[in-house]
Structures are given as structure tokens and as C-alpha cells.
Design a protein around this motif. Structure first.
Motif, PDB file in Angstrom:
ATOM      1  N   TRP A 154      71.205  38.159 -44.911  1.00 36.75           N
ATOM      2  CA  TRP A 154      71.777  37.070 -45.721  1.00 36.75           C
ATOM      3  C   TRP A 154      72.909  36.419 -44.945  1.00 36.75           C
ATOM      4  O   TRP A 154      73.896  37.068 -44.591  1.00 36.75           O
ATOM      5  CB  TRP A 154      72.282  37.619 -47.058  1.00 36.75           C
ATOM      6  CG  TRP A 154      73.040  36.610 -47.885  1.00 36.75           C
ATOM      7  CD1 TRP A 154      72.867  35.266 -47.896  1.00 36.75           C
ATOM      8  CD2 TRP A 154      74.099  36.875 -48.809  1.00 36.75           C
ATOM      9  NE1 TRP A 154      73.729  34.667 -48.768  1.00 36.75           N
ATOM     10  CE2 TRP A 154      74.508  35.629 -49.362  1.00 36.75           C
ATOM     11  CE3 TRP A 154      74.729  38.036 -49.251  1.00 36.75           C
ATOM     12  CZ2 TRP A 154      75.533  35.530 -50.291  1.00 36.75           C
ATOM     13  CZ3 TRP A 154      75.748  37.940 -50.184  1.00 36.75           C
ATOM     14  CH2 TRP A 154      76.135  36.694 -50.701  1.00 36.75           C
TER      15      TRP A 154
ATOM     16  N   ASP B 149      75.730  33.733 -45.377  1.00 38.51           N
ATOM     17  CA  ASP B 149      76.475  32.942 -46.359  1.00 38.51           C
ATOM     18  C   ASP B 149      77.317  31.926 -45.603  1.00 38.51           C
ATOM     19  O   ASP B 149      78.276  32.296 -44.902  1.00 38.51           O
ATOM     20  CB  ASP B 149      77.364  33.865 -47.207  1.00 38.51           C
ATOM     21  CG  ASP B 149      78.119  33.107 -48.279  1.00 38.51           C
ATOM     22  OD1 ASP B 149      77.571  32.122 -48.809  1.00 38.51           O
ATOM     23  OD2 ASP B 149      79.275  33.495 -48.586  1.00 38.51           O
TER      24      ASP B 149
ATOM     25  N   GLN C  89      79.830  28.748 -45.626  1.00 39.18           N
ATOM     26  CA  GLN C  89      80.808  28.034 -46.447  1.00 39.18           C
ATOM     27  C   GLN C  89      81.386  26.873 -45.653  1.00 39.18           C
ATOM     28  O   GLN C  89      81.807  27.050 -44.506  1.00 39.18           O
ATOM     29  CB  GLN C  89      81.949  28.969 -46.874  1.00 39.18           C
ATOM     30  CG  GLN C  89      81.507  30.195 -47.647  1.00 39.18           C
ATOM     31  CD  GLN C  89      82.672  31.088 -47.976  1.00 39.18           C
ATOM     32  OE1 GLN C  89      83.671  30.655 -48.557  1.00 39.18           O
ATOM     33  NE2 GLN C  89      82.572  32.362 -47.621  1.00 39.18           N
TER      34      GLN C  89
ATOM     35  N   ILE D 231      74.769  24.806 -54.905  1.00 34.11           N
ATOM     36  CA  ILE D 231      74.625  25.883 -53.930  1.00 34.11           C
ATOM     37  C   ILE D 231      73.167  25.865 -53.497  1.00 34.11           C
ATOM     38  O   ILE D 231      72.260  25.810 -54.333  1.00 34.11           O
ATOM     39  CB  ILE D 231      75.028  27.260 -54.512  1.00 34.11           C
ATOM     40  CG1 ILE D 231      74.792  28.354 -53.462  1.00 34.11           C
ATOM     41  CG2 ILE D 231      74.315  27.575 -55.810  1.00 34.11           C
ATOM     42  CD1 ILE D 231      75.359  29.699 -53.860  1.00 34.11           C
TER      43      ILE D 231
ATOM     44  N   THR E 214      72.510  30.772 -47.590  1.00 35.02           N
ATOM     45  CA  THR E 214      73.130  30.092 -48.733  1.00 35.02           C
ATOM     46  C   THR E 214      74.206  29.149 -48.203  1.00 35.02           C
ATOM     47  O   THR E 214      75.007  29.526 -47.348  1.00 35.02           O
ATOM     48  CB  THR E 214      73.756  31.094 -49.724  1.00 35.02           C
ATOM     49  OG1 THR E 214      74.730  31.905 -49.051  1.00 35.02           O
ATOM     50  CG2 THR E 214      72.704  31.976 -50.354  1.00 35.02           C
TER      51      THR E 214
ATOM     52  N   ARG F 244      77.305  26.604 -49.396  1.00 32.55           N
ATOM     53  CA  ARG F 244      78.201  26.253 -50.487  1.00 32.55           C
ATOM     54  C   ARG F 244      79.562  25.878 -49.909  1.00 32.55           C
ATOM     55  O   ARG F 244      79.860  26.154 -48.740  1.00 32.55           O
ATOM     56  CB  ARG F 244      78.368  27.418 -51.464  1.00 32.55           C
ATOM     57  CG  ARG F 244      78.969  28.683 -50.830  1.00 32.55           C
ATOM     58  CD  ARG F 244      78.917  29.874 -51.779  1.00 32.55           C
ATOM     59  NE  ARG F 244      79.362  31.104 -51.137  1.00 32.55           N
ATOM     60  CZ  ARG F 244      80.601  31.568 -51.172  1.00 32.55           C
ATOM     61  NH1 ARG F 244      81.531  30.891 -51.839  1.00 32.55           N
ATOM     62  NH2 ARG F 244      80.931  32.698 -50.561  1.00 32.55           N
TER      63      ARG F 244
ATOM     64  N   ILE G 241      81.266  37.944 -53.566  1.00 33.46           N
ATOM     65  CA  ILE G 241      80.345  38.553 -52.604  1.00 33.46           C
ATOM     66  C   ILE G 241      80.222  40.055 -52.831  1.00 33.46           C
ATOM     67  O   ILE G 241      79.119  40.615 -52.817  1.00 33.46           O
ATOM     68  CB  ILE G 241      80.809  38.277 -51.161  1.00 33.46           C
ATOM     69  CG1 ILE G 241      80.900  36.763 -50.908  1.00 33.46           C
ATOM     70  CG2 ILE G 241      79.849  38.923 -50.166  1.00 33.46           C
ATOM     71  CD1 ILE G 241      79.600  36.039 -51.027  1.00 33.46           C
TER      72      ILE G 241
ATOM     73  N   ILE H 289      72.060  36.286 -57.853  1.00 32.15           N
ATOM     74  CA  ILE H 289      73.074  35.239 -57.656  1.00 32.15           C
ATOM     75  C   ILE H 289      72.918  34.151 -58.711  1.00 32.15           C
ATOM     76  O   ILE H 289      73.906  33.665 -59.279  1.00 32.15           O
ATOM     77  CB  ILE H 289      72.961  34.646 -56.242  1.00 32.15           C
ATOM     78  CG1 ILE H 289      73.193  35.729 -55.191  1.00 32.15           C
ATOM     79  CG2 ILE H 289      73.966  33.511 -56.059  1.00 32.15           C
ATOM     80  CD1 ILE H 289      73.030  35.253 -53.755  1.00 32.15           C
TER      81      ILE H 289
END
Length: 304
Positions: free
Chosen positions: A16, A18, A20, A82, A93, A95, A103, A126
Motif C-alpha cells: 500500500w 499512501d 499525500q 480520495i 491512495t 489524498r 493510518i 478505509i
């Protein structure tokens, strides 16, 4: 900023990422090292992209709306997307940092799940966390609206109306987000990604859909109440304005009497009561009597 997490499963682990507030350096890494296309990143970085689910040739794209507090002082909310991109056994992901995602809690739930659960199970975890956030947001807005309502009185101000308008606008955003999210959930339900999975994923998706429907009903009622309160407040403000204008109009008529009489007697012509030592007193008394008669007339007509 890209953060990497490895989710261990009995049959197969998955990764995964993530991301940002994606920047140019992050885009370069995703394009070169993870073989994402510029089109994929365009979807992921567009803040105004509509919520939807698409199954493409080698990946799945899912965009889901989440409520986001814009202004703390007025408790105003907007929608923030998202984006989920699934490619093979890798989840991305996208966002903004403003869109908070716990998290540690998500990873904790992932660890607590069945080791044979799929990548879709993790995504649904999620989605569930985001969906229940809508109900909390609605409750927060209801409290803000009730606080403004308790402050309303016959001297309602424009500022109070603006504050109510902010709450109403936030409810509109929330209602729109829930509606589009329900379309996304229906698309996932109808897709092979769920129909071919285990019953736990179906139950989890059903739970998310139920929560979304409950939030949809709640926000519909809250929006209706807020619109009625806002309409009442506007009517109250208009009524106050009418009272002020009526008060000013009546007193302008009353105070016109002395102006007319003194105007007549200020002319160089012969007029009754204009001569004699008591002329000024007589004229003043006559003026006061006429004013009193006019005031009594307005009182009788309930205009005062």
C-alpha cells in the motif's frame, strides 16, 4: 509524500502506497518505478474529479468523497476526494494532508482481519471509516445550527444569517457527497470485483451501503430543517426592517407638521395668530395639538 506499507496475508502480501499532496518528484517516481500512466495521475490529482468506480484493463480506479472541515470557526465543511488505484497486488491512495486518515487504525484493522482477506477487503475498511465520518459531520453541523438557533431573537443580525447560510451550504455539500458515494458503492456491488469475492467482502460492502443510506436520510432531514430555519430567520429580518421603515415613516410625518406650520408663518404675509405678544406660544400650542391628534390617529390604526 509517499508512504509505503506492507500488508501481510496468508496467501499473498500486498503493498500500500499512501500518497499525500503529490508533487512533481512523487509523480516521477510513480511513473518510472510503478508504471502508472500520466492519465492515472491526472485522475488522482484532480480535486474536482467526480466520485466513481472503473475497472480498466490492468487496474481498478475508485474515487470516493470524504467530508472535510474547511473553516474551524464556523464549522464549515466541503468535499475532498480520495482516489484508490489498484494495480496487480499494489494499492495506491491519493489524498491531501488535510484529509485525515488514521493510518494506525486502518493497519490495526487490517491485521485483525482474516489472513485470507483480499486487497478489496482492505479498501472496504478505509471506505467504511470514511462513510461513518459523514454521520459525525452531520451531528457536528446539527449542533452548530442549534447553537445559532438559540442565539436567534427578534433582533437577528446579518451575521447570524450568514452563519446559518454556511451551515446550510455545508449540508448541501454533504448530501451531494453521500449521493455520489452511493453511486460508487452500487457500481462496486454490480462489478465482478465483488461478485467473485468471498461473502465477508459482500457483507462489509453491504454495511457501508447501509451507513451511507442512513447518512443520506439524516442529512436530508437536517437540510430541510436548516432551510426552514433560514427561511424563518430571513422573514424575521425582513419584518424587523419593515418595522424600522414604518417607525421612520410615521415619525417623519409627525415631524413634518412643525415644518409646514413654521414655513407658513415664516412667509411675509398676514396669517391668523401672527400678531400679538402670545403669537409664538399660540402657534406652538396649536402645533403640539395637531401632533398629538396625529399620534392618536396612528395609535388607533395600530401603526405605532
Amino acid at each position: 509524500m509517499i508512504t509505503k506499507h506492507i500488508i501481510e496475508r496468508k496467501n499473498k502480501n500486498f503493498i500500500w502506497f499512501d500518497i499525500q499532496d503529490i508533487d512533481i518528484e512523487d509523480q516521477k517516481i510513480l511513473l518510472e518505478e510503478h508504471e502508472l500512466t500520466a492519465k492515472n495521475l491526472a485522475y488522482a490529482t484532480d480535486k474536482y474529479e467526480r466520485a466513481r468506480y472503473e475497472h480498466q484493463d490492468d487496474l481498478d480506479l475508485l474515487i470516493y468523497n470524504s467530508p472535510l472541515k474547511k473553516i474551524d470557526v464556523t464549522n464549515s465543511f466541503v468535499l475532498e476526494p480520495i482516489t484508490f488505484i489498484v494495480k496487480k497486488d499494489t494499492l495506491f491512495t491519493f489524498r491531501s494532508k488535510a484529509l485525515y486518515l488514521n493510518i494506525q487504525e486502518v493497519l490495526k484493522r487490517a491485521i485483525a482481519e482474516d489472513e485470507e482477506s483480499s486487497l478489496m477487503s482492505f479498501i472496504l475498511t478505509i471506505l467504511y471509516a470514511i462513510t461513518i465520518r459523514y454521520q459525525k459531520t452531520i451531528d457536528s453541523l446539527n449542533k452548530t445550527r442549534d447553537r445559532y438557533l438559540s442565539e436567534l431573537n427578534h433582533k437577528i443580525s446579518n451575521q447570524q444569517l450568514l452563519e446559518l447560510s454556511n451551515v446550510e451550504r455545508s449540508f448541501v455539500y454533504i448530501a451531494s457527497g453521500i449521493k455520489t458515494n452511493l453511486l460508487v458503492l452500487n457500481s462496486i456491488t454490480d462489478s465482478e470485483v465483488i461478485t467473485q469475492k468471498n461473502s465477508k467482502d459482500k457483507k462489509r460492502l453491504h454495511s457501508i451501503t447501509v451507513e451511507a443510506h442512513q447518512a443520506e436520510q439524516t442529512v436530508s432531514i437536517a437540510l430541510d430543517v436548516t432551510e426552514r430555519i433560514s427561511s424563518t430567520a430571513n422573514n424575521l429580518l425582513n419584518n424587523n426592517l419593515n418595522d424600522v421603515m414604518r417607525f421612520l415613516t410615521i415619525w417623519s410625518l409627525v415631524l413634518t407638521i412643525p415644518t409646514i406650520i413654521t414655513g407658513f408663518y415664516g412667509m411675509n404675509v398676514t396669517l391668523p395668530f401672527a400678531n400679538g405678544p402670545m403669537a409664538w406660544i399660540n402657534i406652538s400650542i396649536a402645533t403640539i395639538i395637531i401632533i398629538i391628534i396625529l399620534v392618536i390617529f396612528f395609535k388607533i390604526r395600530k401603526l405605532f
